[in-house]
Design an enzyme around this catalytic site. Structure first.
Site, PDB file in Angstrom:
ATOM      1  N   GLY A  41       0.915  -1.311  -0.019  1.00 28.49           N
ATOM      2  CA  GLY A  41       0.070   0.022   0.041  1.00 28.49           C
ATOM      3  C   GLY A  41       0.887   1.273  -0.143  1.00 28.49           C
ATOM      4  O   GLY A  41       1.873   1.241   0.662  1.00 28.49           O
ATOM      5  N   ALA A  47      15.642  10.474  -1.113  1.00 27.97           N
ATOM      6  CA  ALA A  47      16.898  10.380  -0.278  1.00 27.97           C
ATOM      7  C   ALA A  47      17.509   9.408  -0.693  1.00 27.97           C
ATOM      8  O   ALA A  47      18.995   9.450  -0.553  1.00 27.97           O
ATOM      9  CB  ALA A  47      16.240  10.405   1.075  1.00 27.97           C
ATOM     10  N   ARG A  61       0.941  -4.874  -4.951  1.00 31.76           N
ATOM     11  CA  ARG A  61       1.024  -6.221  -4.441  1.00 31.76           C
ATOM     12  C   ARG A  61       1.204  -6.967  -5.530  1.00 31.76           C
ATOM     13  O   ARG A  61       0.264  -7.277  -6.093  1.00 31.76           O
ATOM     14  CB  ARG A  61      -0.046  -6.433  -3.244  1.00 31.76           C
ATOM     15  CG  ARG A  61      -0.135  -5.176  -2.188  1.00 31.76           C
ATOM     16  CD  ARG A  61      -0.894  -5.463  -1.156  1.00 31.76           C
ATOM     17  NE  ARG A  61      -0.927  -4.691  -0.221  1.00 31.76           N
ATOM     18  CZ  ARG A  61      -1.775  -3.704   0.351  1.00 31.76           C
ATOM     19  NH1 ARG A  61      -2.663  -3.775  -0.820  1.00 31.76           N
ATOM     20  NH2 ARG A  61      -1.567  -2.799   1.155  1.00 31.76           N
ATOM     21  N   ASP A 106       5.150  -4.885   5.837  1.00 29.12           N
ATOM     22  CA  ASP A 106       5.603  -6.333   6.215  1.00 29.12           C
ATOM     23  C   ASP A 106       5.683  -7.048   4.967  1.00 29.12           C
ATOM     24  O   ASP A 106       6.752  -8.032   4.929  1.00 29.12           O
ATOM     25  CB  ASP A 106       5.008  -6.982   7.378  1.00 29.12           C
ATOM     26  CG  ASP A 106       3.237  -6.923   6.965  1.00 29.12           C
ATOM     27  OD1 ASP A 106       3.054  -6.212   5.995  1.00 29.12           O
ATOM     28  OD2 ASP A 106       2.609  -7.405   7.875  1.00 29.12           O
ATOM     29  N   THR A 162       4.463   2.603   5.401  1.00 31.48           N
ATOM     30  CA  THR A 162       3.043   2.427   5.671  1.00 31.48           C
ATOM     31  C   THR A 162       2.363   3.173   6.490  1.00 31.48           C
ATOM     32  O   THR A 162       2.866   3.415   7.592  1.00 31.48           O
ATOM     33  CB  THR A 162       3.020   0.799   6.186  1.00 31.48           C
ATOM     34  OG1 THR A 162       1.670   0.603   6.342  1.00 31.48           O
ATOM     35  CG2 THR A 162       3.972   0.319   7.122  1.00 31.48           C
ATOM     36  N   ASP A 200      -0.033   2.380   8.346  1.00 26.45           N
ATOM     37  CA  ASP A 200      -0.540   1.651   9.531  1.00 26.45           C
ATOM     38  C   ASP A 200       0.217   1.624  10.782  1.00 26.45           C
ATOM     39  O   ASP A 200      -0.175   1.472  11.828  1.00 26.45           O
ATOM     40  CB  ASP A 200      -0.695   0.009   9.088  1.00 26.45           C
ATOM     41  CG  ASP A 200      -1.487  -0.024   7.824  1.00 26.45           C
ATOM     42  OD1 ASP A 200      -2.280   0.664   7.771  1.00 26.45           O
ATOM     43  OD2 ASP A 200      -1.436  -0.986   7.069  1.00 26.45           O
ATOM     44  N   ASP A 256       2.403  -0.409  11.686  1.00 27.73           N
ATOM     45  CA  ASP A 256       2.131  -1.635  12.289  1.00 27.73           C
ATOM     46  C   ASP A 256       3.614  -2.620  12.342  1.00 27.73           C
ATOM     47  O   ASP A 256       3.332  -3.757  12.292  1.00 27.73           O
ATOM     48  CB  ASP A 256       1.185  -2.375  11.385  1.00 27.73           C
ATOM     49  CG  ASP A 256       1.340  -2.704  10.191  1.00 27.73           C
ATOM     50  OD1 ASP A 256       2.324  -2.098   9.395  1.00 27.73           O
ATOM     51  OD2 ASP A 256       0.458  -3.560   9.530  1.00 27.73           O
ATOM     52  N   ARG A 261      -5.358  -1.308   9.079  1.00 19.28           N
ATOM     53  CA  ARG A 261      -5.150  -3.105   8.938  1.00 19.28           C
ATOM     54  C   ARG A 261      -5.441  -3.469  10.366  1.00 19.28           C
ATOM     55  O   ARG A 261      -6.537  -2.733  11.096  1.00 19.28           O
ATOM     56  CB  ARG A 261      -3.824  -3.289   8.555  1.00 19.28           C
ATOM     57  CG  ARG A 261      -3.937  -4.569   7.924  1.00 19.28           C
ATOM     58  CD  ARG A 261      -2.789  -5.140   7.296  1.00 19.28           C
ATOM     59  NE  ARG A 261      -2.305  -4.541   6.017  1.00 19.28           N
ATOM     60  CZ  ARG A 261      -2.604  -4.757   4.809  1.00 19.28           C
ATOM     61  NH1 ARG A 261      -3.374  -5.922   4.786  1.00 19.28           N
ATOM     62  NH2 ARG A 261      -2.334  -4.133   3.755  1.00 19.28           N
TER      63      ARG A 261
END
Ligand code: F6P
Length: 366
Positions: free
Chosen positions: A15, A26, A76, A107, A129, A131, A133, A175
């Site tokens: 995503g 960078a 993806r 991940d 991301t 998220d 997460d 998520r």
């Protein structure tokens, strides 16, 4: 002695997240400054399968730091997970004489990175991301912007809620992680929020809204994590019908808190990156190049207590699984008792922080 790097590739995968473009910039500028050429892979790992690589010059990444999404595009790619796809990717990297890869994503992106490194391509991951997460890092690129986007939009909902004495339930992405939800609930002064990390008391939530409405409060916001896809709309119906019934019972239609539901979905992923995300992306991208050119592989860049550093990519994957309770048999076999204890301690700290923040939020939402 560390391998001599002549050319590296950079890609963004999974995503998209605001700040990914700044990270590519960078990476490119840091590598060029060290005399290393850079190829940008278009559309994540899929670009490796279809040989969609473009050289990146300093000018190519000029005027990109503020861009939303990712100018390298993202995807993806299921084919990349199969051996045939993987071999194609390796062939492409060999054809372009790529000495190492910097993969920016979440991940799934890091799993792809380890697949490449197993096959002899040094890789460094950069967490991009919305998220937030990835347990090993305090911050991921895109998280800050996503929260800012939620807050700007929820503030607008509050305006109309206040005028009409209504409730708005807003479902936000993230998520399985409640980071976006809890922080935006705090920042918007929501009356409640629903996150995977802490139990939600639906009865108490409805009672709170009734109590606060009786006391004169007019706008009610509830932020719900997308981890509960059915809950938002069900709660909307419940608050709406319960308060309507109460209004009829007490013959006071001011007690009806008309309730709306809004799923913010991919709106949360768009928008120009905040200052925080641009700086984080820049620091992380430049550091990823340092690591790679220093002969390191199988690491992800992380931010811990304000410092940009790195962590072993497999360790971070196991840590994530431990945090989410999705460890499979044998996954801890390669880790010492001390390492496992360190993982458990890190997770305990994160859980405790969530619980404390949630308790503070509940106290202040009365
Ligand atoms: O991981 C980022 C994320 O935006 C999640 O918050 C969300 O669950 C998912 O991706 C949505 O994925 P897609 O863009 O494939 O619908």
């Amino acid at each position: 002695m560390a391998q001599k790097f002549r050319k590296i590739a950079v890609l963004t995968s999974g995503g998209d997240a605001p700040g990914m473009s700044a990270a590519v910039r960078a990476v490119t500028r840091a590598a060029l400054a060290k005399g290393v050429e850079v190829m940008g892979v278009k559309g994540g790992y899929r670009g490796l399968l279809y040989d969609e690589l473009v050289p990146l010059t300093s000018l190519d990444v000029s005027n990109k730091i503020f861009l939303s999404g990712t100018f390298l595009y993202s995807d993806r790619c299921d084919k990349f997970k199969e051996e045939e796809g993987m071999q194609k990717a390796i062939e492409t990297l060999k054809k372009h004489e790529i000495d190492g890869v910097i993969a920016i994503g979440g991940d799934g992106t890091f799993r792809g990175a380890t697949d490449l490194s197993i096959r002899g391509i040094p890789t460094i991951g950069v967490p991009g991301t919305i998220d937030n997460d990835i347990t090993a890092t305090d911050n991921t690129i895109g998280f800050n912007t996503a929260m800012q986007t939620v807050v700007e939009n929820v503030d607008r909902l509050r305006d109309t809620c206040e005028s009409h004495a209504r409730c708005n339930i807003v479902e936000v992405m993230g998520r399985g992680a409640g980071d976006i939800t809890i922080n935006t609930a705090i920042a918007t002064g929501a009356v409640d929020c629903v996150i995977p990390e802490c139990p939600f008391d639906e009865d108490a939530c409805v009672e709170k809204i009734i109590r606060l409405r009786r006391a004169g409060k007019r706008s009610f916001l509830i932020i719900v994590s997308e981890a509960f896809p059915e809950l938002g709309e069900a709660l909307k119906k419940r608050i709406d019908s319960t308060t309507k019934a109460l209004a009829i019972e007490e013959d006071d239609d001011r007690l009806w808190v008309e309730t709306k539901f809004c799923r913010m979905a991919h709106i949360v992923r768009g928008g120009t990156p905040t200052l925080g995300d641009r700086v984080l992306a820049t620091k992380m991208g430049a550091y990823a190049v340092d690591l790679l050119l220093d002969g390191k592989s199988d690491l992800i860049v992380i931010e811990k207590n304000g410092e940009i550093t790195s962590a072993d990519i497999r360790y971070t994957q196991v840590l994530d699984r431990m945090y989410k309770g999705t460890l499979k048999e044998g996954m801890l076999d390669n880790y010492s008792a001390d390492q496992i204890a360190a993982m458990e301690a890190e997770i305990a700290i994160k859980k405790e922080q969530f619980a404390k923040t949630y308790a503070m939020f509940q106290m202040l939402s009365e």
